[in-house]
Design a protein around this motif. Sequence first.
Motif, PDB file in Angstrom:
ATOM      1  N   THR A  75      -1.264  -7.993 -15.047  1.00 54.59           N
ATOM      2  CA  THR A  75      -0.443  -7.038 -14.298  1.00 54.59           C
ATOM      3  C   THR A  75      -1.333  -6.121 -13.471  1.00 54.59           C
ATOM      4  O   THR A  75      -2.434  -5.765 -13.894  1.00 54.59           O
ATOM      5  CB  THR A  75       0.425  -6.178 -15.235  1.00 54.59           C
ATOM      6  OG1 THR A  75      -0.411  -5.296 -15.994  1.00 54.59           O
ATOM      7  CG2 THR A  75       1.252  -7.031 -16.160  1.00 54.59           C
ATOM      8  N   PRO A  77      -0.851  -2.540 -10.737  1.00 50.53           N
ATOM      9  CA  PRO A  77       0.144  -1.519 -10.399  1.00 50.53           C
ATOM     10  C   PRO A  77       0.626  -1.511  -8.952  1.00 50.53           C
ATOM     11  O   PRO A  77       1.569  -0.810  -8.629  1.00 50.53           O
ATOM     12  CB  PRO A  77      -0.580  -0.211 -10.734  1.00 50.53           C
ATOM     13  CG  PRO A  77      -2.026  -0.538 -10.586  1.00 50.53           C
ATOM     14  CD  PRO A  77      -2.168  -1.967 -11.007  1.00 50.53           C
ATOM     15  N   SER A  78      -0.011  -2.266  -8.073  1.00 50.05           N
ATOM     16  CA  SER A  78       0.447  -2.293  -6.679  1.00 50.05           C
ATOM     17  C   SER A  78       0.452  -3.728  -6.155  1.00 50.05           C
ATOM     18  O   SER A  78      -0.247  -4.601  -6.664  1.00 50.05           O
ATOM     19  CB  SER A  78      -0.452  -1.433  -5.784  1.00 50.05           C
ATOM     20  OG  SER A  78      -1.700  -2.063  -5.573  1.00 50.05           O
ATOM     21  N   ARG A  79       1.255  -3.946  -5.137  1.00 46.96           N
ATOM     22  CA  ARG A  79       1.360  -5.278  -4.541  1.00 46.96           C
ATOM     23  C   ARG A  79       0.035  -5.719  -3.950  1.00 46.96           C
ATOM     24  O   ARG A  79      -0.358  -6.892  -4.063  1.00 46.96           O
ATOM     25  CB  ARG A  79       2.441  -5.276  -3.464  1.00 46.96           C
ATOM     26  CG  ARG A  79       3.824  -4.914  -3.986  1.00 46.96           C
ATOM     27  CD  ARG A  79       4.792  -4.595  -2.859  1.00 46.96           C
ATOM     28  NE  ARG A  79       6.084  -4.150  -3.381  1.00 46.96           N
ATOM     29  CZ  ARG A  79       7.085  -3.740  -2.636  1.00 46.96           C
ATOM     30  NH1 ARG A  79       6.947  -3.723  -1.309  1.00 46.96           N
ATOM     31  NH2 ARG A  79       8.224  -3.358  -3.190  1.00 46.96           N
ATOM     32  N   ALA A  82      -2.358  -6.771  -6.748  1.00 50.45           N
ATOM     33  CA  ALA A  82      -1.965  -8.061  -7.305  1.00 50.45           C
ATOM     34  C   ALA A  82      -2.335  -9.193  -6.351  1.00 50.45           C
ATOM     35  O   ALA A  82      -2.846 -10.246  -6.775  1.00 50.45           O
ATOM     36  CB  ALA A  82      -0.470  -8.071  -7.599  1.00 50.45           C
ATOM     37  N   ILE A 106       5.325 -10.409  -6.919  1.00 53.55           N
ATOM     38  CA  ILE A 106       5.304  -9.006  -6.521  1.00 53.55           C
ATOM     39  C   ILE A 106       6.604  -8.639  -5.817  1.00 53.55           C
ATOM     40  O   ILE A 106       7.314  -9.514  -5.297  1.00 53.55           O
ATOM     41  CB  ILE A 106       4.110  -8.699  -5.584  1.00 53.55           C
ATOM     42  CG1 ILE A 106       4.182  -9.551  -4.300  1.00 53.55           C
ATOM     43  CG2 ILE A 106       2.786  -8.912  -6.296  1.00 53.55           C
ATOM     44  CD1 ILE A 106       3.111  -9.218  -3.274  1.00 53.55           C
ATOM     45  N   THR A 130       3.026  -7.612 -10.124  1.00 57.29           N
ATOM     46  CA  THR A 130       3.385  -6.233 -10.464  1.00 57.29           C
ATOM     47  C   THR A 130       4.350  -6.258 -11.646  1.00 57.29           C
ATOM     48  O   THR A 130       5.141  -7.190 -11.790  1.00 57.29           O
ATOM     49  CB  THR A 130       4.037  -5.536  -9.255  1.00 57.29           C
ATOM     50  OG1 THR A 130       5.074  -6.375  -8.726  1.00 57.29           O
ATOM     51  CG2 THR A 130       3.011  -5.281  -8.164  1.00 57.29           C
ATOM     52  N   THR A 159      -1.536   2.375 -13.551  1.00 55.72           N
ATOM     53  CA  THR A 159      -0.255   1.875 -14.040  1.00 55.72           C
ATOM     54  C   THR A 159       0.519   2.994 -14.737  1.00 55.72           C
ATOM     55  O   THR A 159       1.724   3.150 -14.551  1.00 55.72           O
ATOM     56  CB  THR A 159      -0.481   0.702 -15.011  1.00 55.72           C
ATOM     57  OG1 THR A 159      -1.196  -0.347 -14.333  1.00 55.72           O
ATOM     58  CG2 THR A 159       0.839   0.153 -15.528  1.00 55.72           C
ATOM     59  N   PHE A 164       4.631   2.795 -14.540  1.00 56.94           N
ATOM     60  CA  PHE A 164       4.918   1.392 -14.837  1.00 56.94           C
ATOM     61  C   PHE A 164       4.563   0.994 -16.269  1.00 56.94           C
ATOM     62  O   PHE A 164       4.768  -0.165 -16.650  1.00 56.94           O
ATOM     63  CB  PHE A 164       4.166   0.468 -13.864  1.00 56.94           C
ATOM     64  CG  PHE A 164       4.545   0.653 -12.423  1.00 56.94           C
ATOM     65  CD1 PHE A 164       5.855   0.925 -12.072  1.00 56.94           C
ATOM     66  CD2 PHE A 164       3.595   0.546 -11.422  1.00 56.94           C
ATOM     67  CE1 PHE A 164       6.217   1.096 -10.740  1.00 56.94           C
ATOM     68  CE2 PHE A 164       3.943   0.715 -10.087  1.00 56.94           C
ATOM     69  CZ  PHE A 164       5.259   0.991  -9.750  1.00 56.94           C
ATOM     70  N   SER A 279       7.257  -3.060   2.428  1.00 57.54           N
ATOM     71  CA  SER A 279       6.352  -4.085   1.908  1.00 57.54           C
ATOM     72  C   SER A 279       5.917  -5.055   3.000  1.00 57.54           C
ATOM     73  O   SER A 279       4.736  -5.383   3.127  1.00 57.54           O
ATOM     74  CB  SER A 279       7.040  -4.857   0.781  1.00 57.54           C
ATOM     75  OG  SER A 279       6.249  -5.930   0.365  1.00 57.54           O
TER      76      SER A 279
END
Length: 451
Positions: A75, A77-79, A82, A106, A130, A159, A164, A279
């Motif tokens: 995992t 915490p951000s697109r 990832a 994501i 994510t 995170t 998250f 996004s």
Amino acid sequence: MLFKDLHLKEYIQIALNEANFTTMTPVQTEVIPQALKGEDLIVQSQTGSGKTHAFLLPILQNINEDVQEVQAVITAPSRELATQLYQVASSLIQAADKPIRLENYIGGTDKQRQLDQLGPDKQPQLVIGTPGRIFDLMSDNALWVQTAKILVVDEADMTLDLGFLKIVDEIASRMPQDLQMMAFSATVPQELRVFLNKYMVAPKVVTIKPKQVISETIENYLINTKGKSREELTYQLLTMGQPYLALVFCNTKAYADQMSLFLKEKGLKVATIHGDISSRERKRVMKQIQNLDFQYVVATDLAARGIDIPGTSLVINTELPMELEYFVHRVGRTGRNGLEGRAFTFVTPDDDQAVSDLEAMGVEFEPVELRQGQLVEVKHRDSRKRRQDTANVKEDPKVRAMINQNKKKKVKPGYKRKLNWKIKEHRQAKAKQDRQAEKRSQKAARRKNNQ
């Protein structure tokens, strides 16, 4: 330690050789052997330390290509983070003899398409994504993480900061009890530690302290705005030379938009990155930045963690970050891989305590002013106290000579900062020698008393 000493799968070795990776970084040397043994790990390491390969290599080594089920989940915490992890993993499996199904889940991507591609016999072997999208696919009973043997929580403190961690908790709770869990984080707050202890069994803690808080290749300047316009100062610094790529950091999305508008009205081609950018737009802008379509990027701290933009030569902090730990992440965007970089931080007298706190962390600044398009060195804000402290310390001749050398007015930018590092290192070495001499003396005295 060398990568070849690990006896990794042939395709992994090929990928490492093609990337010219031969010697492991400190975090890789500490983490990889333990991860290969299945240990639970809490790894505290700064960005840019090589931690991505520290967890990807053991995961790929342990994946069974013949079993079509989820074997590991990572995992982020951000697109952007990832996606970056996905790209590194994709490059590592290029030469694999058997196909490895790797998926990046994501937000902002086609969820229905992802659902259609999942099924009882169509599970990815490695999942990166994510927390929100991974959990969405799990909730629809499409992604089955119950078979996972490894869970990696990358940028765990971020995170937690972004809220998250509860979702990661939901994901972890559906995994086997004998799960191997690894968390990588710049800091380990108490709330994060409580969460990790819930799933980890006697975790090994690995703390990699950087030799220097900020790389030697970075010239780190401090500018007291003295009521001047931060926007105008930023424009002057951006146009003094020709930065390969400049990052301008702002604390809020509103101010990032304000700064971007000002610079655009001055004729600069500026990209803007913050949480309110959609996004699709963020993905498009990041691609343009990597293609060098933009020379100037205005961003919030979203871009300070994990988004590695190669070639960043200039960083401007229009204000100190609200969380001081982000300062190192911001400035660390430049001066990477041995390249030179410059960082400027705007402050007011109200920031004195925050600057002192950063200096206590090991950050060194060179105070300057911008006069008629030129950088001019100015006195440190507590120069009188520093003179008194220096006078009260009994230095050896070598340090005294370096201090005298540091008093010269006409020197190259960054020279005094580098000399300060040498003084600091020499003092530390001398103190260590003194401690060792004292121990030897005490040992000799005890031996004499026992005779």
